[in-house]
Write a protein that holds these residues in place. Sequence first.
Motif, PDB file in Angstrom:
ATOM      1  N   TYR A 252       0.850  -1.194   0.000  1.00  0.00           N
ATOM      2  CA  TYR A 252       0.000   0.000   0.000  1.00  0.00           C
ATOM      3  C   TYR A 252       0.881   1.238   0.000  1.00  0.00           C
ATOM      4  O   TYR A 252       1.807   1.358   0.813  1.00  0.00           O
ATOM      5  CB  TYR A 252      -0.894   0.012   1.245  1.00  0.00           C
ATOM      6  N   HIS A 284      -2.533   5.319  -3.959  1.00  0.00           N
ATOM      7  CA  HIS A 284      -3.880   5.527  -3.412  1.00  0.00           C
ATOM      8  C   HIS A 284      -4.004   6.998  -3.020  1.00  0.00           C
ATOM      9  O   HIS A 284      -3.381   7.469  -2.076  1.00  0.00           O
ATOM     10  CB  HIS A 284      -4.105   4.636  -2.190  1.00  0.00           C
ATOM     11  N   LEU A 289     -10.460   5.541   2.576  1.00  0.00           N
ATOM     12  CA  LEU A 289     -11.825   5.323   2.098  1.00  0.00           C
ATOM     13  C   LEU A 289     -12.656   6.576   2.334  1.00  0.00           C
ATOM     14  O   LEU A 289     -12.458   7.282   3.323  1.00  0.00           O
ATOM     15  CB  LEU A 289     -12.468   4.146   2.835  1.00  0.00           C
ATOM     16  N   SER A 302      -9.998   6.392   8.200  1.00  0.00           N
ATOM     17  CA  SER A 302     -10.229   6.131   6.772  1.00  0.00           C
ATOM     18  C   SER A 302      -8.991   5.545   6.112  1.00  0.00           C
ATOM     19  O   SER A 302      -9.084   4.668   5.253  1.00  0.00           O
ATOM     20  CB  SER A 302     -10.668   7.416   6.055  1.00  0.00           C
ATOM     21  N   GLU A 306      -8.751   1.679   4.466  1.00  0.00           N
ATOM     22  CA  GLU A 306      -8.326   1.343   3.108  1.00  0.00           C
ATOM     23  C   GLU A 306      -7.125   0.410   3.124  1.00  0.00           C
ATOM     24  O   GLU A 306      -7.048  -0.542   2.340  1.00  0.00           O
ATOM     25  CB  GLU A 306      -8.002   2.604   2.318  1.00  0.00           C
ATOM     26  N   VAL A 316     -12.390  -2.111  -3.081  1.00  0.00           N
ATOM     27  CA  VAL A 316     -13.393  -1.130  -2.654  1.00  0.00           C
ATOM     28  C   VAL A 316     -13.526  -0.076  -3.734  1.00  0.00           C
ATOM     29  O   VAL A 316     -12.549   0.588  -4.092  1.00  0.00           O
ATOM     30  CB  VAL A 316     -13.005  -0.470  -1.323  1.00  0.00           C
ATOM     31  N   ARG A 318     -14.245   3.376  -5.432  1.00  0.00           N
ATOM     32  CA  ARG A 318     -14.108   4.751  -4.960  1.00  0.00           C
ATOM     33  C   ARG A 318     -15.235   5.585  -5.585  1.00  0.00           C
ATOM     34  O   ARG A 318     -15.210   5.874  -6.775  1.00  0.00           O
ATOM     35  CB  ARG A 318     -12.750   5.308  -5.353  1.00  0.00           C
TER      36      ARG A 318
END
Length: 332
Positions: A252, A284, A289, A302, A306, A316, A318
């Motif tokens: 990530y 990202h 999120l 958030s 994510e 997920v 967006r």
Amino acid sequence: MDSQDLQVLAALRRWQAEGHRAALVTVARTWGSAPRPAGAWMALRDDGRVQGSVSGGCIEDDLIARMRDGRIAGPRPFALTYGVTREEAGRFGLPCGGTLELVVEPAPDMALLAELAARIEAGQLVRREVQLESGGVSLGAACRGDALAWDGRCLASVHGPLWRLLIIGAGQISRYLAPMAQALDYAVSVCDPREEYASEWDVPGAPLVPGMPDDVVLAMNPDPHTAIVALTHDPKLDDMALLEALKAPAFYVGALGSRVNNAARKDRLRTYFDLSEEEVGRLHGPIGLYIGSRTPPEIAVSILAEMTAVKNGVVVARPEIPIPASAGCGVG
């Protein structure tokens, strides 16, 4: 915040000091829709008190009854299975016919558990092996990527921070994100070359790493168990980290910023820094999120939500929801 393992270890040691007998129960294997994953721990005291969970409440009452009436006793560990038949699964409340295989240690070695706790607190990854036939227990070094192993005779479990999080920026969001991530068993480190922020960083267990962001990312040698988030909101610093992070196999990589700022950042990365479309596509951003977050703790939630979705392989979508101008720092 303590990890779940440390909470269980602390309870076992405290109960022993108070003169109680206590057992350690580990989820060794699951089939079907089991409530808790393999490796989950529970400490069980002679009077029925518990710390941790192996089923989310489905079979704890039966384990408590076994402890109270002496069926969990003796010097050696043993295996215990719940939910072999659909009827038994229903009786214990296991969903969808789920099955749990447990390893029960009626008399765990408290000295070894104290050593394990100390090594976890020091940020070490530890492999713990329990031999059912001999009752022997040993501790050794583990590697990131190691997983629980169980063959019916030996249980090998991994303890400590399996995941790493590097936060670029020692600002207010980071002060919430770091302890939240520690609660999810991340080893957290922070990089911020700005003296105004670095001098005030004092979050326990989240060391400040000196150096510029790109150098710190390279030195960290990110792997698929690593997350890197850029939260300074200063392109000069965030982009430095992203240049190296997006080339690495970190699971990530995220950056704070509005949709407009994020689009401009991606254009910079493509145009001036020779990153491929695939590498830029790993970013990202806006980070996190979309949950309508505005305050630093909400933004931290958030981001972790994510990260957790990506780590667990959950895609997920967006939504195209406009972010209010008052939330100009920008999270997804």
